[in-house]
Design an enzyme around this catalytic site. Structure first.
Site, PDB file in Angstrom:
ATOM      1  CG  HIS A  64      -1.858  -1.064   1.376  1.00 58.92           C
ATOM      2  ND1 HIS A  64      -2.491  -1.873   2.428  1.00 58.92           N
ATOM      3  CD2 HIS A  64      -2.224  -2.003   0.487  1.00 58.92           C
ATOM      4  CE1 HIS A  64      -3.187  -2.527   2.212  1.00 58.92           C
ATOM      5  NE2 HIS A  64      -3.237  -2.914   0.939  1.00 58.92           N
ATOM      6  CE  LYS A  74       2.380   3.646   4.982  1.00 60.16           C
ATOM      7  NZ  LYS A  74       1.779   2.563   3.883  1.00 60.16           N
ATOM      8  CE1 TYR A 134       0.300  -0.266  10.311  1.00 59.28           C
ATOM      9  CE2 TYR A 134       0.588   1.778   8.967  1.00 59.28           C
ATOM     10  CZ  TYR A 134       0.012   0.564   9.403  1.00 59.28           C
ATOM     11  OH  TYR A 134      -1.517   0.222   8.572  1.00 59.28           O
ATOM     12  CG  ASP A 172      -4.317  -6.071   0.262  1.00 60.14           C
ATOM     13  OD1 ASP A 172      -3.820  -5.976   1.653  1.00 60.14           O
ATOM     14  OD2 ASP A 172      -4.468  -4.843  -0.017  1.00 60.14           O
TER      15      ASP A 172
HETATM   16  C1  LIG Z   1      -4.884   2.222   6.676  1.00 62.14           C
HETATM   17  C2  LIG Z   1      -6.011   2.795   7.519  1.00 62.14           C
HETATM   18  C3  LIG Z   1      -7.229   1.959   7.310  1.00 62.14           C
HETATM   19  N1  LIG Z   1      -8.297   2.229   7.836  1.00 62.14           N
HETATM   20  C4  LIG Z   1      -9.500   1.493   7.893  1.00 62.14           C
HETATM   21  C5  LIG Z   1     -10.133   1.166   6.332  1.00 62.14           C
HETATM   22  C6  LIG Z   1     -10.509  -0.123   6.506  1.00 62.14           C
HETATM   23  O1  LIG Z   1     -11.941  -0.065   6.849  1.00 62.14           O
HETATM   24  C7  LIG Z   1      -9.808  -0.733   7.654  1.00 62.14           C
HETATM   25  C8  LIG Z   1      -8.867  -1.790   7.141  1.00 62.14           C
HETATM   26  O2  LIG Z   1      -8.019  -1.175   6.222  1.00 62.14           O
HETATM   27  P1  LIG Z   1      -6.950  -1.801   5.341  1.00 62.14           P
HETATM   28  O3  LIG Z   1      -7.516  -3.144   4.916  1.00 62.14           O
HETATM   29  O4  LIG Z   1      -6.336  -0.931   4.428  1.00 62.14           O
HETATM   30  O5  LIG Z   1      -5.877  -2.338   6.476  1.00 62.14           O
HETATM   31  P2  LIG Z   1      -4.177  -2.779   6.093  1.00 62.14           P
HETATM   32  O6  LIG Z   1      -4.460  -3.756   5.015  1.00 62.14           O
HETATM   33  O7  LIG Z   1      -3.665  -3.370   7.041  1.00 62.14           O
HETATM   34  O8  LIG Z   1      -3.670  -1.728   5.603  1.00 62.14           O
HETATM   35  C9  LIG Z   1      -2.415  -1.141   6.080  1.00 62.14           C
HETATM   36  O9  LIG Z   1      -1.366  -2.100   5.706  1.00 62.14           O
HETATM   37  C10 LIG Z   1      -0.305  -1.867   5.080  1.00 62.14           C
HETATM   38  C11 LIG Z   1       0.705  -2.704   5.650  1.00 62.14           C
HETATM   39  C12 LIG Z   1       0.283  -0.372   5.031  1.00 62.14           C
HETATM   40  O10 LIG Z   1       1.335  -0.029   5.190  1.00 62.14           O
HETATM   41  C13 LIG Z   1      -0.857   0.777   4.938  1.00 62.14           C
HETATM   42  O11 LIG Z   1      -0.468   1.735   5.888  1.00 62.14           O
HETATM   43  C14 LIG Z   1      -2.491   0.288   5.578  1.00 62.14           C
HETATM   44  O12 LIG Z   1      -2.954   0.210   4.163  1.00 62.14           O
HETATM   45  O13 LIG Z   1      -9.155   0.336   8.291  1.00 62.14           O
HETATM   46  C15 LIG Z   1      -8.549   3.666   8.671  1.00 62.14           C
HETATM   47  O14 LIG Z   1      -9.507   3.984   9.326  1.00 62.14           O
HETATM   48  N2  LIG Z   1      -7.214   4.309   8.800  1.00 62.14           N
HETATM   49  C16 LIG Z   1      -6.114   3.928   8.293  1.00 62.14           C
HETATM   50  O15 LIG Z   1      -5.022   4.555   8.496  1.00 62.14           O
END
Ligand SMILES: Cc1cn([C@H]2C[C@H](O)[C@@H](COP(=O)(O)OP(=O)(O)O[C@H]3O[C@H](C)C(=O)[C@H](O)[C@H]3O)O2)c(=O)[nH]c1=O
Length: 183
Positions: A64, A74, A134, A172
């Protein structure tokens, strides 16, 4: 004093905090803004802390990044378990465009990976119930949130899980490859 390793790719850094052990256990300064700005990147201040729990080993989150002007630097560490943490250089004018760094971060080694803005970030968990913490240098902006295919063969990332065994979000599974990325 935190020790800092650099990579052949300019920008990323691996931080190793100084640990103070005693009969009770240990203590270490997990983050200091003054140390970070003096020894890692003077232009970066963090504004948001994130934390995720991944239950299955072999969970892949990423790759991401946020588009400018909301690109995020980050600083990643592991509170419980371990990950292979990966940062891919997607800075269009970079001589190392498309190259990556990959390091093992764990609650045990207490190492932290600095991922500058301009890199796509992701990880694969190596143990069940892994918790990742992070810091980010800009706030979450869904409109600027983008992804890069974790398993793009052009990236040459040696993931510790196969495509069939990996646990991923539906999102993803659908990111574009580097050659199709609109930056
Ligand atoms: C990133 C983020 C997400 N969200 C909400 C959006 C979705 O409803 C839920 C899960 O989000 P996501 O599936 O994008 O989470 P990850 O897959 O862990 O994403 C992260 O994982 C990789 C490793 C990264 O480096 C990024 O910082 C970040 O995108 O949290 C938020 O409310 N705030 C935030 O800052």
């Amino acid at each position: 004093m935190t020790t800092i390793e650099r990579f052949a790719i300019a920008g990323p850094a691996l931080l190793h905090p100084k640990v103070h052990g005693d009969a009770r256990g240990h203590f270490f300064e997990a983050f200091r803004q003054d140390m970070f700005q003096r020894h890692v990147d003077p232009a970066v201040a963090f504004v948001q802390d994130n934390q995720s729990l991944s239950r299955p080993a072999g969970t892949v989150r990423g790759l991401h990044f946020q588009l400018e002007p909301r690109a995020q630097a980050k600083l990643v560490r592991v509170l419980r378990g371990s990950i292979l943490d990966v940062a891919v250089d997607i800075r269009p004018s970079s001589p190392t465009f498309g190259q990556h760094v990959a390091v093992t971060l764990s609650a045990e080694n207490r190492a932290q990976l600095y991922v500058p803005a301009g890199f796509a970030h992701g990880f694969c968990t190596l143990e069940p119930d892994t918790e990742v913490f992070y810091k980010t240098s800009d706030y979450y902006s869904p409109e600027h949130d983008r992804g890069l295919a974790w398993n793009d063969p052009a990236l040459g990332i040696d993931w510790p899980v196969t495509e069939t065994a990996a646990t991923l979000s539906d999102r993803d599974r659908k990111h574009p490859r580097l050659s199709d990325l609109a930056l």
